[in-house]
Design a protein around this motif. Structure first.
Motif, PDB file in Angstrom:
ATOM      1  N   ALA A  32       0.850  -1.195   0.000  1.00 43.76           N
ATOM      2  CA  ALA A  32       0.000   0.000   0.000  1.00 43.76           C
ATOM      3  C   ALA A  32       0.886   1.246   0.000  1.00 43.76           C
ATOM      4  N   PRO A  33       0.465   2.294  -0.696  1.00 43.41           N
ATOM      5  CA  PRO A  33       1.264   3.523  -0.704  1.00 43.41           C
ATOM      6  C   PRO A  33       1.446   4.073   0.712  1.00 43.41           C
ATOM      7  N   ALA A  34       2.663   4.488   1.024  1.00 40.73           N
ATOM      8  CA  ALA A  34       2.985   4.987   2.368  1.00 40.73           C
ATOM      9  C   ALA A  34       2.136   6.208   2.738  1.00 40.73           C
ATOM     10  N   ASP A  35       1.793   7.013   1.741  1.00 39.31           N
ATOM     11  CA  ASP A  35       1.005   8.218   2.027  1.00 39.31           C
ATOM     12  C   ASP A  35      -0.501   7.971   1.888  1.00 39.31           C
ATOM     13  N   GLY A  36      -0.884   6.714   1.795  1.00 39.77           N
ATOM     14  CA  GLY A  36      -2.311   6.368   1.756  1.00 39.77           C
ATOM     15  C   GLY A  36      -2.909   6.454   0.366  1.00 39.77           C
ATOM     16  N   PRO A  37      -4.225   6.342   0.286  1.00 38.61           N
ATOM     17  CA  PRO A  37      -4.914   6.372  -1.004  1.00 38.61           C
ATOM     18  C   PRO A  37      -4.739   7.716  -1.711  1.00 38.61           C
ATOM     19  N   SER A  38      -4.688   7.663  -3.021  1.00 32.97           N
ATOM     20  CA  SER A  38      -4.568   8.882  -3.811  1.00 32.97           C
ATOM     21  C   SER A  38      -5.863   9.684  -3.737  1.00 32.97           C
ATOM     22  N   PRO A  39      -5.797  10.995  -4.004  1.00 33.72           N
ATOM     23  CA  PRO A  39      -7.022  11.800  -4.029  1.00 33.72           C
ATOM     24  C   PRO A  39      -8.039  11.272  -5.048  1.00 33.72           C
ATOM     25  N   GLU A  40      -7.540  10.754  -6.178  1.00 35.35           N
ATOM     26  CA  GLU A  40      -8.436  10.206  -7.199  1.00 35.35           C
ATOM     27  C   GLU A  40      -9.171   8.970  -6.687  1.00 35.35           C
ATOM     28  N   LEU A  41      -8.431   8.103  -5.977  1.00 33.83           N
ATOM     29  CA  LEU A  41      -9.062   6.916  -5.395  1.00 33.83           C
ATOM     30  C   LEU A  41     -10.096   7.335  -4.364  1.00 33.83           C
ATOM     31  N   MET A  42      -9.777   8.278  -3.522  1.00 32.21           N
ATOM     32  CA  MET A  42     -10.721   8.732  -2.498  1.00 32.21           C
ATOM     33  C   MET A  42     -11.977   9.330  -3.137  1.00 32.21           C
ATOM     34  N   GLN A  43     -11.819  10.029  -4.256  1.00 29.07           N
ATOM     35  CA  GLN A  43     -12.978  10.591  -4.945  1.00 29.07           C
ATOM     36  C   GLN A  43     -13.856   9.479  -5.509  1.00 29.07           C
ATOM     37  N   ARG A  44     -13.241   8.498  -6.196  1.00 28.46           N
ATOM     38  CA  ARG A  44     -14.014   7.384  -6.755  1.00 28.46           C
ATOM     39  C   ARG A  44     -14.707   6.597  -5.647  1.00 28.46           C
ATOM     40  N   MET A  45     -13.993   6.375  -4.545  1.00 32.16           N
ATOM     41  CA  MET A  45     -14.568   5.638  -3.424  1.00 32.16           C
ATOM     42  C   MET A  45     -15.739   6.427  -2.818  1.00 32.16           C
ATOM     43  N   GLY A  46     -15.561   7.718  -2.662  1.00 35.41           N
ATOM     44  CA  GLY A  46     -16.631   8.558  -2.124  1.00 35.41           C
ATOM     45  C   GLY A  46     -17.875   8.528  -2.990  1.00 35.41           C
TER      46      GLY A  46
END
Length: 118
Positions: A15-29
């Motif tokens: 998993a990325p050390a800095d967490g999910p990307s902003p794009e992933l968070m948008q799609r998930m939201g």
């Protein structure tokens, strides 16, 4: 209608050390909003890294407490979703859609189980 728990397991080593990307968070939201509007999502959340967790174990009449990280674990529970669906097929369809919003470099597994009612 039955309720289902989807345990989201992630491989923290990939998993990325800095967490999910902003794009992933948008799609998930967007997907979570859709699932909620459909009347399926009852609750969902991500969890802090396993390094911040503690395991309490009962074995042989003894309790043991171990602080994370847990080196023997490759996959850890990274989150959950509690859904109310007409059947397991529907729960699996929503879960598959959730997995597909992740980028290819993620290793994510969801374990979907019906909640045993009284």
């Amino acid at each position: 209608m039955p309720r289902y728990l989807s345990l989201v397991r992630i491989d923290e080593s990939t998993a990325p050390a800095d967490g999910p990307s902003p794009e992933l968070m948008q799609r998930m939201g967007e997907l979570i909003e859709e699932i909620t509007k459909a009347g399926v999502m009852l609750d969902t959340a991500g969890l802090t890294p396993s390094a911040q967790g503690t395991r309490v174990r009962w074995e042989g009449g003894e309790l043991s407490v171990t602080d994370g990280p847990f080196t023997e674990s490759k996959e850890v529970i990274g989150g959950y979703a509690l859904m109310q669906c007409k059947d397991k097929v529907e729960a699996l369809e929503w879960t598959k859609r959730f997995l597909k919003v992740h980028e290819a470099h993620w290793t994510v597994t969801c374990e979907v189980r019906e909640i045993a009612e009284g």
